[in-house]
Design an enzyme around this catalytic site. Structure first.
Site, PDB file in Angstrom:
ATOM      1  N   GLU A   1      -3.789  48.300  33.371  1.00  0.00           N
ATOM      2  CA  GLU A   1      -4.287  46.932  33.277  1.00  0.00           C
ATOM      3  C   GLU A   1      -3.356  45.979  34.034  1.00  0.00           C
ATOM      4  O   GLU A   1      -3.799  45.094  34.780  1.00  0.00           O
ATOM      5  CB  GLU A   1      -4.353  46.555  31.803  1.00  0.00           C
ATOM      6  CG  GLU A   1      -5.135  45.301  31.498  1.00  0.00           C
ATOM      7  CD  GLU A   1      -5.292  45.148  29.990  1.00  0.00           C
ATOM      8  OE1 GLU A   1      -6.350  45.539  29.478  1.00  0.00           O
ATOM      9  OE2 GLU A   1      -4.356  44.653  29.344  1.00  0.00           O
TER      10      GLU A   1
ATOM     11  N   GLY B   1     -27.707  20.084  57.346  1.00  0.00           N
ATOM     12  CA  GLY B   1     -29.026  20.657  57.135  1.00  0.00           C
ATOM     13  C   GLY B   1     -29.922  19.667  56.420  1.00  0.00           C
ATOM     14  O   GLY B   1     -29.471  18.623  55.939  1.00  0.00           O
TER      15      GLY B   1
ATOM     16  N   GLY C   1     -32.598  18.031  53.506  1.00  0.00           N
ATOM     17  CA  GLY C   1     -32.552  17.935  52.057  1.00  0.00           C
ATOM     18  C   GLY C   1     -33.143  19.173  51.409  1.00  0.00           C
ATOM     19  O   GLY C   1     -34.139  19.721  51.880  1.00  0.00           O
ATOM     20  N   GLY C   2     -32.521  19.625  50.313  1.00  0.00           N
ATOM     21  CA  GLY C   2     -33.032  20.777  49.576  1.00  0.00           C
ATOM     22  C   GLY C   2     -32.619  22.117  50.128  1.00  0.00           C
ATOM     23  O   GLY C   2     -32.999  23.152  49.580  1.00  0.00           O
TER      24      GLY C   2
END
Length: 560
Positions: A91, A222, A224-225
């Site tokens: 670990e 870019g 919108g959305g």
């Protein structure tokens, strides 16, 4: 390892833990560890403690690895018998690997042992490693890996405890942790489909453009959305640990339009990076001076999201010389020319999702319940095709159709083909209303008549109609409203639908009162009721016919 605690599934571990606790249960389970876990839980710190009793087989479990990778801090409690457990050592090795590869913060607590006992090793640690060497061989790569992990972890700065009040030790641990956990990761998205690959593209761009000590401004561009803000948030979470100060300024466009909006953004930038809650800025020019003076020697990461005017980045991140070496400034905008005008030469264009990504994102929103309503594949395909890879549209459509049956899907899809969704349309219209009057006219003409046409042909028609088409088309491309694809003008289907809807809204009930007609049925209805002679414009191309103030595409006559 240890007893107790998290029963979360592996799918919920990733990025859900603040702290990973590594310890030997037989040493600390019934006293110190329980008190530490309770104190962390009371402070709202999500802590993962592995259970020794649940270990099966010889390999560290994938769930455990996900917990280590997803944690922000690892606390290693080095106690007398820690190294006697090969699981603890494995670990530890994984934790130290994550420290190197993912910059995991590692905080050692030397509980009744000295750091030199761990790193040398000595006493119980030497005895434990001798036992492992006897079992696996002195030259075993596994043993060497454990020894290195002990040496590296034992050399880290941490807390020592030998005798005294354990409650005080726990208070000190909580205080140290608060420093590391002060920065809260941003929520990226409910379903961040395709985000990791896009973040890696931007990171590759950052690495290729400049050295570690240079100051670099990067633009995400870019429509919108498309997911610019989502990418920016994920990028911010990924790299924020490397900076002395960070700030994510959302909705810069909206905020700057408010009274003293730019001043409030400057105050937020300074207060977040400098951790001053009441740092006052009285005017924009004063804010510029304050930002330059206070941040010129700091390696910082400011993100300016949704910028639409040059005055915004000028007031918040005027140039690389404002900030210390190694700083990175991320700016998102729908306007590529704005980014380049500000001197940002490193611009990444956000792209629509691939077909597989689009289907994945849509279905995650449309089918929340595993016992989903059965929907025909062709209806799903139509919805995904309609969104055309735009993340916002996929999310909105999927959420709207979620839980509905096939007849409702069919009705909704028919309605969407006629009238755009209000939420998506309002986002897309922001770019349109940011245009000047002439650019708006050109955009509407392209939406109604010219999508998919050759650029030379479009320019010829528009120029003959009195437009300066070269600069107009260039502006529309820069604003992410249209694209030049091998000499042909294209636009996203939803952007075209938005443009046509703007024209329809001019007069919903009477097509003759609109500025443009593109459907044969509408033109036919008008002609049947009026015999006024047409005046043909641009006879060479025969694309527009003017009927009073109405533009009509001549191609509809050719098609009928």
């Amino acid at each position: 390892m240890a007893s107790s605690s998290s029963s979360s599934s592996s799918s919920n571990l990733k990025r859900n833990c603040h702290v990973f606790l590594s310890f030997r249960g037989t040493d600390v389970r019934n006293n110190f560890l329980g008190h530490l876990y309770a104190a962390l839980d009371q402070k709202g710190v999500h802590t993962f403690m592995d259970s020794e009793e649940l270990r099966i087989g010889e390999q560290i479990s994938p769930a455990l690895m996900e917990a280590i990778k997803g944690s922000r801090v690892a606390i290693i409690v080095f106690s007398k018998n820690y190294a006697a457990s090969r699981w603890c050592l494995e670990e530890l090795a994984r934790i130290m690997e994550c420290k190197e590869q993912r910059d995991l913060k590692v905080f050692p607590v030397f509980y009744k042992v000295e750091p030199r006992e761990v790193r040398t090793p000595r006493k119980s640690y030497r005895k434990a490693m001798a036992t492992h060497e006897s079992k696996f061989g002195k030259d075993s790569q596994e043993v060497k890996r454990w020894e290195k992990a002990l040496r590296d972890a034992g050399s880290l700065s941490g807390l020592e405890f030998h005798e005294g009040d354990e409650a005080e030790l726990i208070k000190r641990i909580i205080k140290e942790l608060s420093i590391h956990l002060e920065r809260t990761p941003l929520h990226v998205a409910k379903y961040p489909v395709g985000i990791d690959s896009r973040v890696q593209q931007v990171i590759s761009l950052l690495e290729n453009e400049t050295g570690d000590d240079d100051v670099l401004m990067v633009g995400l561009w870019g429509p919108g959305g498309i997911g610019k803000t989502t990418i920016a948030k994920a990028l911010y979470n990924y790299i924020e640990k490397d900076f002395q100060g960070t700030c994510f300024l959302e909705r810069v466009r909206e905020t700057s339009n408010e009274s003293n909006g730019l001043v409030s953004l400057q105050e937020k930038l300074l207060s977040q990076i400098l951790s001053h809650r009441n740092l006052a800025v009285y005017n924009v020019d004063g804010g510029i001076t304050l930002i330059r003076e206070r941040l010129c020697c700091k390696k910082i990461l400011p993100v300016l999201d949704d910028v639409d005017r040059l005055a915004q980045p000028d007031a918040l991140a005027g140039g690389g010389h404002w900030f210390g070496q190694g700083s990175r400034i991320i700016v998102t905008s729908r306007d590529k020319h704005l980014l380049t005008s500000h001197g940002i030469t490193c611009v990444h264009e956000a792209k629509t999702l691939s077909d597989d990504e689009a289907r994945d994102l849509f279905c995650r929103h449309a089918f929340l319940d595993r016992k989903k309503i059965e929907i025909r594949r062709d209806l799903i395909d139509r919805a995904v095709h309609y969104a055309n890879g735009l993340p916002l549209a996929l999310q909105v459509f999927g959420s709207f159709l979620c839980g509905r049956k096939e007849p409702a899907w069919e009705s909704a899809l028919r309605n969407l083909s006629k009238s755009p969704d209000h939420t998506i349309n309002s986002v897309l219209k922001t770019s349109f209303y940011g245009l000047d009057d002439k650019a708006r006219e050109i955009f509407l003409d392209i939406s109604c008549f010219f999508k998919g046409k050759r650029i030379e042909y479009i320019k010829e028609v528009l120029d003959n109609c009195g437009f300066e088409s070269t600069i107009g088309i260039e502006v529309l491309i820069e604003r992410s409203l249209i694209t030049n694809e091998n000499g042909y003008l294209q636009m996203h289907d939803l952007i075209q639908l938005m443009g046509k809807d703007i024209v329809i809204q001019e007069c919903r009930n009477d097509p003759g009162q609109r500025s443009r007609l593109w459907l044969f049925e509408d033109v036919s209805d008008i002609l049947c009721g009026d015999t006024v002679k047409f005046v043909y414009v641009n006879v060479a191309t025969y694309h527009f016919s003017y009927y009073t103030n109405l533009k009509i595409s001549m191609e509809i006559f050719c098609d009928h």
